[in-house]
Motif scaffolding. Structure first.
Motif, PDB file in Angstrom:
ATOM      1  N   ALA A  15     -54.561  24.897  59.402  1.00 51.59           N
ATOM      2  CA  ALA A  15     -55.197  24.755  60.716  1.00 51.59           C
ATOM      3  C   ALA A  15     -55.067  23.319  61.223  1.00 51.59           C
ATOM      4  O   ALA A  15     -54.774  23.088  62.406  1.00 51.59           O
ATOM      5  N   ASP A  37     -64.530  27.310  60.978  1.00 55.22           N
ATOM      6  CA  ASP A  37     -64.495  28.442  61.912  1.00 55.22           C
ATOM      7  C   ASP A  37     -63.114  28.581  62.561  1.00 55.22           C
ATOM      8  O   ASP A  37     -62.621  29.694  62.774  1.00 55.22           O
ATOM      9  N   ILE A  38     -62.503  27.444  62.881  1.00 53.84           N
ATOM     10  CA  ILE A  38     -61.170  27.468  63.498  1.00 53.84           C
ATOM     11  C   ILE A  38     -60.166  28.098  62.537  1.00 53.84           C
ATOM     12  O   ILE A  38     -59.345  28.948  62.933  1.00 53.84           O
ATOM     13  N   LEU A  47     -53.420  21.795  64.697  1.00 55.87           N
ATOM     14  CA  LEU A  47     -54.259  21.068  65.660  1.00 55.87           C
ATOM     15  C   LEU A  47     -53.716  19.677  65.996  1.00 55.87           C
ATOM     16  O   LEU A  47     -53.962  19.157  67.075  1.00 55.87           O
ATOM     17  N   LEU A  67     -53.985  22.051  70.854  1.00 62.00           N
ATOM     18  CA  LEU A  67     -54.868  23.226  71.016  1.00 62.00           C
ATOM     19  C   LEU A  67     -56.254  22.773  71.495  1.00 62.00           C
ATOM     20  O   LEU A  67     -57.245  22.831  70.760  1.00 62.00           O
ATOM     21  N   GLN A  90     -65.548  22.751  67.920  1.00 62.59           N
ATOM     22  CA  GLN A  90     -65.764  23.800  66.921  1.00 62.59           C
ATOM     23  C   GLN A  90     -65.601  23.259  65.500  1.00 62.59           C
ATOM     24  O   GLN A  90     -64.865  22.303  65.266  1.00 62.59           O
ATOM     25  N   SER A 148     -58.093  18.009  70.402  1.00 67.69           N
ATOM     26  CA  SER A 148     -56.768  18.388  69.911  1.00 67.69           C
ATOM     27  C   SER A 148     -55.817  18.391  71.091  1.00 67.69           C
ATOM     28  O   SER A 148     -56.088  19.037  72.107  1.00 67.69           O
ATOM     29  N   GLN A 154     -58.507  23.955  73.229  1.00 70.66           N
ATOM     30  CA  GLN A 154     -59.602  24.920  73.316  1.00 70.66           C
ATOM     31  C   GLN A 154     -60.519  24.892  72.092  1.00 70.66           C
ATOM     32  O   GLN A 154     -61.633  25.425  72.123  1.00 70.66           O
ATOM     33  N   TYR A 155     -60.078  24.267  71.004  1.00 66.41           N
ATOM     34  CA  TYR A 155     -60.887  24.232  69.781  1.00 66.41           C
ATOM     35  C   TYR A 155     -61.815  23.018  69.699  1.00 66.41           C
ATOM     36  O   TYR A 155     -62.569  22.885  68.728  1.00 66.41           O
ATOM     37  N   GLN A 164     -60.621  31.811  62.469  1.00 63.37           N
ATOM     38  CA  GLN A 164     -60.083  32.430  63.682  1.00 63.37           C
ATOM     39  C   GLN A 164     -58.561  32.533  63.627  1.00 63.37           C
ATOM     40  O   GLN A 164     -57.969  33.520  64.074  1.00 63.37           O
TER      41      GLN A 164
END
Length: 487
Positions: free
Chosen positions: A335, A323-324, A339, A313, A319, A310, A315-316, A327
């Motif tokens: 989401a 789950d993202i 992203l 973002l 995953q 991404s 950091q995802y 969160q």
């Protein structure tokens, strides 16, 4: 009598020669970039000698479907590929090639071109020749044979990608195709599945492909639909090949979506029938998940979705989308919006279909790996050893000789790569040395970046590029062109 001397001498090999013939014992003597002798070379000496003690010597694997266009320049060690025994890559697939880009690339980069470079700086080659010249001036560890991408041509010539190309735009595309083929491109690829090419009617593709026949080129396609309308898309593919008069390659053949599971019986029968009427080839990767750009529509049809990168973002990456979303405290659709631009791994295929397609006699192996994803699909590092280990040795889908043929001799024949994909005297010294009892993938969805097990030494044009688990730093790769009459 003078002692025979070689630059590289491989002793006590079990040779699987890439022709699907039974394995045999022998030594291999290499001089320069060619295989000079095969046989019992007890009295010979080599500057470098490797004793295989009965382990396998095979032709270097040819990755029939890659997106390594930029990686060869930005990461020339090509570790994801040479670590699994690949010595030649076919690039420029799915309509996506790094060149030509005669005008500035849009900002942000038009998906799926961003699979090669999300920033845009690498789309700097105004002509295909300038791109191939760059590959020749700073070679990678692997050889390559390159396709020119139809979506790249659309982005280069059109302002509104939601429309069919006009006659003047098609004429400009054809000029660019002609230049690419003159420069050394082996053919043209399409990604009619992707948004920037969905609006392209069949006739636009046929017209853009017109220069292929004269140049002996090939047509490769990520078809318009691999789900409910897969049969229509196959018919479109065959029509393009017939009307242009060139061989077609069905890229990463699959049937996606739960309601299409099992339909590979139908598609393979149709492919077999058409093989009797025109030149048709196909490749596949040995996984039930695919990977491409992230979108709401694709995620909705997937049993599981993993975010592979991404831009907004990062950091995802790695995953699960579910789950993202949890969160973030939002829906999966929301989401995805946050992203983007992003990539994903989608679980949409059935294992029985994957095995049926893999086992089909004419299926080549292609990784379809995406080398710039932060958390890539494991196929980038694991495809070829997974075919040899998981599907060949463990499941017994085919003998070792057949597995090797699907990734060497068959692929060289289909793409017209003369003196590649085979171990014989006079052929180029592209070789992969491995342990047939140990070879397997190490990459997984949870840990996708990992060199394969059992691949010991990889040789490109007579030079060792991978040895003892690491790249050697040698970059002897060459740009290969298509022989009009494949050997």
């Amino acid at each position: 009598m003078q002692q025979e001397h070689y630059d590289l001498l491989i002793r006590h090999a079990t040779i699987v020669d890439g022709s699907n013939a039974p394995r045999f014992a022998g030594d291999i003597g290499i001089r320069g970039d060619r295989i000079a002798r095969i046989g019992k070379l007890d009295g010979a000496r080599g500057d470098v000698e490797i004793d295989l003690a009965g382990r396998i010597a095979a032709p270097g694997f040819i990755d029939a479907h890659t997106h390594d266009d930029r990686a060869m320049l930005s990461d020339p060690d090509m570790a994801p590929k040479v670590s699994q025994g690949v010595t030649t890559v076919i690039g420029g697939n799915c309509g996506v090639s790094l060149a030509p880009m005669p005008r500035p690339i849009p900002d942000p980069v038009t998906p799926p071109l961003n699979l090669l470079d999300a920033e845009g700086g690498w789309f700097r080659f105004k002509t295909f020749r300038s791109y191939l010249d760059a590959l020749r001036e700073k070679p990678a560890a692997t050889n390559c044979a390159m396709l020119v991408g139809h979506t790249t041509l659309r982005v280069a010539t059109m302002d509104d990608l939601g429309q069919p190309a006009t006659a003047p735009q098609i004429a400009r595309m054809r000029e660019l195709v002609e230049e690419a083929l003159d420069a050394g491109a082996i053919g043209l690829s399409t990604g009619l599945f992707y948004e920037p090419a969905i609006a392209a009617p069949t006739e636009e593709v046929i017209e853009a492909c017109q220069p292929l026949k004269e140049h002996g080129g090939i047509y490769c396609t990520h078809m318009r639909n691999e789900g409910d309308r897969v049969m229509e898309s196959l018919e479109e593919t065959f029509r393009i090949g017939r009307e242009v008069g060139v061989p077609v390659v069905i890229s990463h053949h699959k049937v996606v979506g739960a309601n299409n599971h099992g339909r590979s019986e139908e598609t393979l029968a149709f492919i077999r029938k058409n093989m009797g009427q025109q030149p048709v080839c196909l490749d596949c990767y040995p996984y039930t998940a695919g990977s491409t750009i992230l979108s709401v529509g694709r995620a909705k049809g997937s049993a599981r979705t993993i975010v592979s990168w991404s831009k907004t973002l990062p950091q995802y990456a790695g995953q699960d989308l579910a789950d993202i979303a949890k969160q973030m405290g939002v829906s999966e659709e929301e989401a995805i919006g946050r992203l983007l631009p992003a990539g994903a791994i989608y679980f949409r295929m059935d294992e029985k279909d994957v095995q049926r397609i893999l086992k089909f006699d004419e299926t080549m192996i292609g990784s379809d790996g995406l080398p710039h994803d932060a958390s890539p699909h494991p196929r980038l590092w694991g495809t070829f050893p997974r075919v040899l280990g998981h599907y060949g040795r463990l499941l017994g889908l085919f003998p070792l000789e057949t597995a090797v043929y699907k990734m060497t001799g068959l692929t060289a024949k289909n793409f017209g790569l003369k003196d590649r994909g085979v171990i014989r005297e006079g052929a180029y010294a592209d070789l992969t040395l491995f342990d047939a009892e140990q070879v397997d993938e190490a990459a997984s969805y949870d840990h996708p970046i990992a060199p394969s097990r059992g691949i010991e030494t990889v040789i490109v044009n007579g030079i060792v590029v991978w040895n003892q688990g690491r790249p050697t730093g040698a970059h002897p790769g060459r740009v290969l062109t298509r022989a009009k009459q494949a050997a």
